[in-house]
Write an enzyme that holds these catalytic residues in place. Sequence first.
Site, PDB file in Angstrom:
ATOM      1  CE  LYS A   1       1.700  -1.376  -2.464  1.00  0.00           C
ATOM      2  NZ  LYS A   1       1.435  -0.458  -1.236  1.00  0.00           N
TER       3      LYS A   1
ATOM      4  CD  GLU B   1      -2.963   6.669   3.195  1.00  0.00           C
ATOM      5  OE1 GLU B   1      -1.732   6.222   3.411  1.00  0.00           O
ATOM      6  OE2 GLU B   1      -3.909   5.145   2.552  1.00  0.00           O
TER       7      GLU B   1
END
Length: 384
Positions: free
Chosen positions: A139, A189
């Site tokens: 990723k 987050e």
Amino acid sequence: MTTSTAPATPVETTVRYQRGDFLFATARRALLAQGSVAAVTDTDPRRLARTVAEELTSSGVPLAVGVLPFDTGPGTTTPGHLVLPRTVHRAQAEGEGSAVAASEDLPAPAVTREVPSEEGHKANVRAAVAALRDRGLRKAVLARALELEFAAPVPVEKIVRNLARGNPRHFTYAAELPGGRTLVGATPELLLSRAGDSVYTTPHAGSMPRSADPVADRANGEALLASEKDQEEHAVVIDYVVEALRPFCRKLDVPPAPELVSTPAIWHLRTAITGELVDRSVTALDLAAALHPTPAICGTPTAAARDLVQGLEPFDRGYYAGTVGWVDAAGDGEWAVAIRCAEVADTSMRLYAGGGIVPASDPQAEFDETIAKFRTLLGAMGLD
């Protein structure tokens, strides 16, 4: 050094913020730090954590506040920056509380520039997908910037209050940076919190834009939860976080599947992980230094993903996708991922938005995701 916990509410504490202060707030609680007894900067986050712990012990100041940049790897020139404040105000509400009552009008920007353009970002996504295969990456996270120019000084205080009003479940934050700029944002987050021997983290990865149509909006959320691409992206982050925390924790509780959560602009996949520390001398800042940057904002393997990102993005991230928070003399603290943010200079600001790239990523969908994420800051400025 003075500390206050009353009579201000979280909302009142947010309203008291002035540029130059440090703010870290939700609708339920807020921390406002003002002034400076001392400041510590270092490009090595682990060394920074040790120095801050020593300064807190010797000074008697109860906590330090600040930021780590995106790039904390070898050779970085952007330092972590923490301040031991002169005054700290804390506030706590019984429940969710209420957000700042009314949105405040802001002047429209005189000039805007997208870096890169839509076509440039799509080309970067295609290049990243090819690089994942060629370089053995799982990723990478690619970002865009939106540069705004104003005819007068940017009203940071109004932006912060509007962010808190529009995103009551986020961590609204503002932190002064080296060189006189201000980092402002509202992030969903939490990188991690530490309270005694308890550790808590909520990795987010996998996103889908919200819709004004309730039926379409719910369908978007359900599509995200069912998406193999996004589940893969999320699993990469969870694997990394668990392995990074494992040396510090005698046990970790990791749910078997992510949950679906939302912000006003975005659906996310989130996993809430809890752990129990082996050694209480490991502070919240130590843990932040060990975790950051996660694959949620960089990619994996970390060093190779960071090299790819820095080679494709036509700007230096600085403190975007870094981490912002606080640590106290006992080692407790909270650190959030510095996304949905902007760096503000005197009469200009640079907004950032990004997304995770995996082999199944679609360039148009990735571009659309950045547009949706820009809306957190643009909405706070009264812009579409």
